[in-house]
Design an enzyme around this catalytic site. Structure first.
Site, short mmCIF file in Angstrom:
data_model
loop_
_atom_site.label_atom_id
_atom_site.label_comp_id
_atom_site.label_asym_id
_atom_site.label_seq_id
_atom_site.Cartn_x
_atom_site.Cartn_y
_atom_site.Cartn_z
N SER A 27 0.57 -1.14 0.04
CA SER A 27 -0.07 0.00 0.18
C SER A 27 0.70 1.28 -0.01
CB SER A 27 -1.03 0.17 1.15
OG SER A 27 -0.22 -0.09 2.49
N LYS A 80 -5.71 4.41 8.56
CA LYS A 80 -4.82 5.33 7.93
C LYS A 80 -5.19 6.73 7.92
CE LYS A 80 -2.64 1.39 5.25
NZ LYS A 80 -2.11 0.91 4.02
#
Length: 352
Positions: free
Chosen positions: A243, A288
């Site tokens: 990611s 996140k």
């Protein structure tokens, strides 16, 4: 008097035993879940070095992570009242193998592949020399009870299948897909620098818990080398997963150019990256967002929702709204879109 002392001692002993028992139950007894929560927003610049880069950043690019630990009773109970804690079944994380060390090894390999993609995407976007050399298919793992277990080893490099040159895992899988269990395939492999020929009988991957299709029983990884000019190195320590790809590409691109894309802003984000610069969905987006907010990010790049199963963009905006963040949530489909957005912010800043 002695009787009272003995009674008090017994009370202390009973209390101590109960305390230890409670501690063991709450903190030591595992539950079949991992506890996932916000990780960190990490500066990307210290991880990446483009040779002879002279571009100085006024702002910062951040990659964002999630924190994952094995669950216990305390964590399970805490997750019922703290929305920042997410319970994920262990089997959904570790798969059928169920080995945490194996999982970490896989995540580190995925990160390595992601770094290759980030270099390719950034250099191509910048119009700088970069070349990808496909070297064959590395045997990342051999599945127990499958044909490969008898003749292949982890680290072997498959270079041919039935006189057909094999350069990538996708090529090998596509070639085997046209065959049937029971058919035989002859492989040319490299092991420790020596070439060998091995013949295997195909079997259904359902025997190892996979799909009902023909295979030899390995986890294949495309072995490749990326050569770029100027040279670039990435050191991401023990961070795993794919990611960080988008943020790696942005940092590389910034060091390659003479224009600072950050323009003094704190730019966080996430998303996988393809060699062509396409941005893909990731997991744990809500965690996140919280990690970026804690670091006071101005912008957060999130993979745009494009298909019915995509949810990163929706979850990111919902999370930001819930916590009252004024961070700009910017969905992007490609590296080019992210770059264009940053350039527009710079122009707007100059105009104001």
């Amino acid at each position: 008097m002695a009787i009272q002392t003995r009674g008090a001692w017994r009370s202390w002993l009973t209390g101590g035993i109960l305390f230890v028992a409670a501690f063991v139950i709450l903190f030591m007894v595992p539950v079949p879940y991992y506890i996932v929560q916000p990780g960190s927003a990490l500066e990307v610049r210290p991880m990446i070095q483009v040779e002879d880069a002279s571009n100085h950043e006024k702002g910062t690019f951040y990659m964002t992570t999630v924190s994952m630990r094995e669950g216990n009773v305390v964590g399970y109970l805490a997750s019922q009242v703290d929305s920042r804690l997410e319970l994920v079944p262990k089997k959904d994380v570790l798969g059928q193998n169920g080995d945490p060390k194996r999982y970490q090894h896989v995540q580190e390999e995925i990160m390595r592949q992601s770094q290759y993609n980030a270099v390719l995407a950034a250099y191509r976007e910048a119009g700088r020399p970069v070349e990808e050399k496909l070297l064959g298919v590395e045997v990342f793992r051999v599945l127990d009870g499958m044909p490969a277990a008898k003749v292949l080893k982890q680290g072997d490099i498959i270079q041919e299948a039935d006189d057909r040159k094999i350069e990538s895992a996708e090529e090998l899988l596509a070639y085997l897909a046209d065959k049937k269990p029971g058919e035989r395939v002859r492989l040319v492999i490299s092991r420790g620098g020596d070439k060998k020929e091995q013949e295997l009988e195909l079997a259904s991957l359902a025997k190892s818990g996979g799909e009902d299709r023909p295979g030899i029983g390995i986890e294949p990884v495309t072995l490749r080398r990326v050569e770029a000019q100027p040279k670039v190195t990435i050191h991401a320590d023990e961070i795993g997963g794919p990611s960080a790809g988008l943020m790696f590409s942005l940092e590389i691109l910034n060091q390659l150019g003479d224009q600072d894309l950050t323009d003094g802003l704190r730019v966080a984000g996430t998303g996988t990256i393809s060699p062509e610069g396409k941005v893909g969905q990731i997991g744990g987006i809500q965690h996140k967002i919280l990690a970026a907010e804690k670091e006071n990010a101005d912008i957060f790049f999130v993979p745009a929702d494009q298909g019915e199963q995509d949810s990163n963009e929706k979850k990111a905006k919902t999370t930001a709204r819930k916590i009252g963040s004024d961070m700009a949530i910017v969905p992007v489909r490609t590296l080019k879109e992210a770059v264009q957005y940053l350039k527009e912010q710079e122009v707007a800043g100059r105009a104001s």
